[in-house]
Design a protein around this motif. Structure first.
Motif, PDB file in Angstrom:
ATOM      1  N   THR A 246     135.823   1.997  14.171  1.00 30.00           N
ATOM      2  CA  THR A 246     135.860   1.514  12.794  1.00 30.00           C
ATOM      3  C   THR A 246     135.213   0.135  12.697  1.00 30.00           C
ATOM      4  N   PRO A 247     134.201  -0.050  11.838  1.00 36.79           N
ATOM      5  CA  PRO A 247     133.573  -1.378  11.714  1.00 36.79           C
ATOM      6  C   PRO A 247     134.563  -2.403  11.170  1.00 36.79           C
ATOM      7  N   ILE A 248     134.466  -3.621  11.686  1.00 42.26           N
ATOM      8  CA  ILE A 248     135.309  -4.715  11.196  1.00 42.26           C
ATOM      9  C   ILE A 248     134.582  -5.569  10.172  1.00 42.26           C
ATOM     10  N   ALA A 249     133.260  -5.434  10.095  1.00 38.73           N
ATOM     11  CA  ALA A 249     132.464  -6.200   9.130  1.00 38.73           C
ATOM     12  C   ALA A 249     131.089  -5.572   9.055  1.00 38.73           C
ATOM     13  N   GLU A 250     130.322  -6.027   8.102  1.00 39.04           N
ATOM     14  CA  GLU A 250     128.945  -5.568   7.935  1.00 39.04           C
ATOM     15  C   GLU A 250     128.039  -6.780   7.893  1.00 39.04           C
ATOM     16  N   LEU A 251     127.031  -6.795   8.766  1.00 40.46           N
ATOM     17  CA  LEU A 251     126.049  -7.869   8.774  1.00 40.46           C
ATOM     18  C   LEU A 251     125.010  -7.583   7.698  1.00 40.46           C
ATOM     19  N   ALA A 252     124.812  -8.550   6.815  1.00 40.69           N
ATOM     20  CA  ALA A 252     123.934  -8.354   5.662  1.00 40.69           C
ATOM     21  C   ALA A 252     122.599  -9.046   5.899  1.00 40.69           C
ATOM     22  N   PRO A 253     121.498  -8.459   5.429  1.00 43.69           N
ATOM     23  CA  PRO A 253     120.209  -9.139   5.513  1.00 43.69           C
ATOM     24  C   PRO A 253     120.228 -10.442   4.726  1.00 43.69           C
ATOM     25  N   GLY A 254     119.440 -11.394   5.181  1.00 42.44           N
ATOM     26  CA  GLY A 254     119.360 -12.671   4.494  1.00 42.44           C
ATOM     27  C   GLY A 254     120.385 -13.687   4.950  1.00 42.44           C
ATOM     28  N   THR A 255     121.223 -13.347   5.923  1.00 41.49           N
ATOM     29  CA  THR A 255     122.244 -14.260   6.426  1.00 41.49           C
ATOM     30  C   THR A 255     122.077 -14.406   7.935  1.00 41.49           C
ATOM     31  N   TRP A 256     122.211 -15.630   8.417  1.00 43.24           N
ATOM     32  CA  TRP A 256     122.089 -15.876   9.858  1.00 43.24           C
ATOM     33  C   TRP A 256     123.442 -15.731  10.530  1.00 43.24           C
ATOM     34  N   TYR A 257     123.447 -15.061  11.668  1.00 45.66           N
ATOM     35  CA  TYR A 257     124.647 -14.858  12.464  1.00 45.66           C
ATOM     36  C   TYR A 257     124.392 -15.386  13.875  1.00 45.66           C
ATOM     37  N   LEU A 258     125.480 -15.737  14.557  1.00 41.48           N
ATOM     38  CA  LEU A 258     125.369 -16.323  15.891  1.00 41.48           C
ATOM     39  C   LEU A 258     125.682 -15.273  16.951  1.00 41.48           C
ATOM     40  N   ALA A 259     124.729 -15.040  17.834  1.00 41.42           N
ATOM     41  CA  ALA A 259     124.950 -14.162  18.989  1.00 41.42           C
ATOM     42  C   ALA A 259     125.543 -14.989  20.116  1.00 41.42           C
ATOM     43  N   VAL A 260     126.747 -14.641  20.548  1.00 44.62           N
ATOM     44  CA  VAL A 260     127.465 -15.438  21.541  1.00 44.62           C
ATOM     45  C   VAL A 260     127.501 -14.785  22.917  1.00 44.62           C
ATOM     46  N   GLU A 261     127.145 -13.501  22.989  1.00 42.95           N
ATOM     47  CA  GLU A 261     127.210 -12.822  24.281  1.00 42.95           C
ATOM     48  C   GLU A 261     126.354 -11.570  24.214  1.00 42.95           C
ATOM     49  N   GLN A 262     125.814 -11.176  25.353  1.00 46.61           N
ATOM     50  CA  GLN A 262     125.032  -9.949  25.452  1.00 46.61           C
ATOM     51  C   GLN A 262     125.724  -8.993  26.404  1.00 46.61           C
ATOM     52  N   ARG A 263     125.895  -7.754  25.943  1.00 45.87           N
ATOM     53  CA  ARG A 263     126.505  -6.706  26.757  1.00 45.87           C
ATOM     54  C   ARG A 263     125.554  -5.531  26.843  1.00 45.87           C
ATOM     55  N   GLY A 264     124.713  -5.570  27.847  1.00 45.44           N
ATOM     56  CA  GLY A 264     123.711  -4.526  27.952  1.00 45.44           C
ATOM     57  C   GLY A 264     122.717  -4.621  26.815  1.00 45.44           C
ATOM     58  N   ALA A 265     122.572  -3.535  26.043  1.00 40.31           N
ATOM     59  CA  ALA A 265     121.682  -3.538  24.886  1.00 40.31           C
ATOM     60  C   ALA A 265     122.379  -4.030  23.621  1.00 40.31           C
ATOM     61  N   ASN A 266     123.671  -4.319  23.693  1.00 33.92           N
ATOM     62  CA  ASN A 266     124.439  -4.753  22.527  1.00 33.92           C
ATOM     63  C   ASN A 266     124.595  -6.267  22.531  1.00 33.92           C
ATOM     64  N   LEU A 267     124.915  -6.788  21.343  1.00 34.62           N
ATOM     65  CA  LEU A 267     125.167  -8.214  21.182  1.00 34.62           C
ATOM     66  C   LEU A 267     126.564  -8.420  20.618  1.00 34.62           C
ATOM     67  N   VAL A 268     127.231  -9.451  21.103  1.00 37.91           N
ATOM     68  CA  VAL A 268     128.490  -9.883  20.503  1.00 37.91           C
ATOM     69  C   VAL A 268     128.155 -10.976  19.500  1.00 37.91           C
TER      70      VAL A 268
END
Length: 288
Positions: A246-268
């Motif tokens: 279940t998604p906890i949020a939705e990342l919207a275009p036009g907004t900057w988000y901070l990538a804090v960790e990389q897990r394989g091909a995924n980003l935290v």
């Protein structure tokens, strides 16, 4: 609400709603041979047209846009608010089509009104509602309509994920590290063509090995990860770190988000309100 999450399809819906409001003030009927001074009512003069076409279309457009701008989907009676909006737009187009075919309504039962046909307002209302309904239905299906309506303010030359960032670490648009500055110190730029720092090779010369002191210009290992800012091209779900579907949020275009960790091909990624989650689809993201 985040207006930067609106898509191009939402822009078409908004434009069609404005066109519908303009059409509501135009003539509902057209009489053959009527003089220009004839007082013909607008769409607001007919209750069924106002309720079934004008208000249904405007309300439907508002629900579609509001549902897209909300961070979490709103539901009424178990249905998404956006689905209600799409249903309203389709209903408005259906009612407009019926009024085009039979503008006189019940008067046809008494032999009709001679020379009466659909006016400019009804015709324009049909075009607006058809355009509105088509955009509302097709936006989740067509990639061309899924694009962001308001593009993000990005660095001058954004790099795709995995590329070398243009600026120093920090918020997108940070000052770019000039040529001659020490690597790893983005806050201490040096002048162009400045003297190399101790431990750096001279132009055209090879640096002697220094077993007791690490090279300052040595590149970081490929496995190292530094947090960076990024933006998504289309809305992307953010899943919980525990693997919940279940998604906890939705990342919207036009907004900057901070990538804090990389897990394989995924980003935290971390949102503005401090929530952290896993971004599984990193294709096409823009790095700040």
């Amino acid at each position: 609400m985040n207006i930067r999450s609106l898509t191009r399809g939402d822009g078409v819906v908004i434009g069609a709603a404005v066109l519908l409001l303009i059409a509501s003030f135009l003539d509902i009927y057209s009489f053959e041979g009527a003089p220009d001074s004839a007082d013909i009512p607008s769409l607001w003069g007919s209750g069924p047209v106002v309720l079934g076409v004008v208000l249904a279309g405007v309300i439907g457009a508002a629900l579609v846009v509001v549902a897209r701008a909300m961070p979490q989907p709103l539901k009424v009676a178990g249905l998404d608010l956006g689905q209600f909006g799409i249903a309203f737009t389709v209903f408005a187009a259906w009612c407009a089509l019926g009024n085009i075919f039979d503008p006189a309504g019940a008067f046809d039962n008494d032999g009709g009104v001679s020379g009466l046909s659909a006016g400019t307002g009804l015709i324009l209302a049909l075009v607006a509602t058809l355009l509105m309904a088509a955009a509302a239905v097709a936006t989740p299906l067509l990639p061309a309509l899924k694009g962001s309506l308001i593009p993000a303010s990005r660095p001058a030359a954004p790099q795709p994920y995995g590329g070398q960032p243009q600026g120093g670490y920090g918020y997108p648009g940070a000052q770019q590290q000039p040529y001659g500055a020490q690597p790893g110190q983005p806050g201490q730029p040096g002048p162009f063509g400045g003297q190399p720092q101790p431990g750096q090779p001279q132009p055209g010369q090879q640096q002697a090995p220094q077993p007791h002191a690490p090279q300052q210009a040595q590149a970081q290992p490929a496995g190292d990860f530094s947090p960076f800012w990024f933006a998504v091209p289309v809305p992307r779900p953010l899943f919980a770190e525990d693997g919940s579907p279940t998604p906890i949020a939705e990342l919207a275009p036009g907004t900057w988000y901070l990538a804090v960790e990389q897990r394989g091909a995924n980003l935290v990624a971390q949102t503005q309100d401090g929530r952290r989650g896993v971004l599984q689809d990193t294709s096409g993201i823009q790095r700040g």
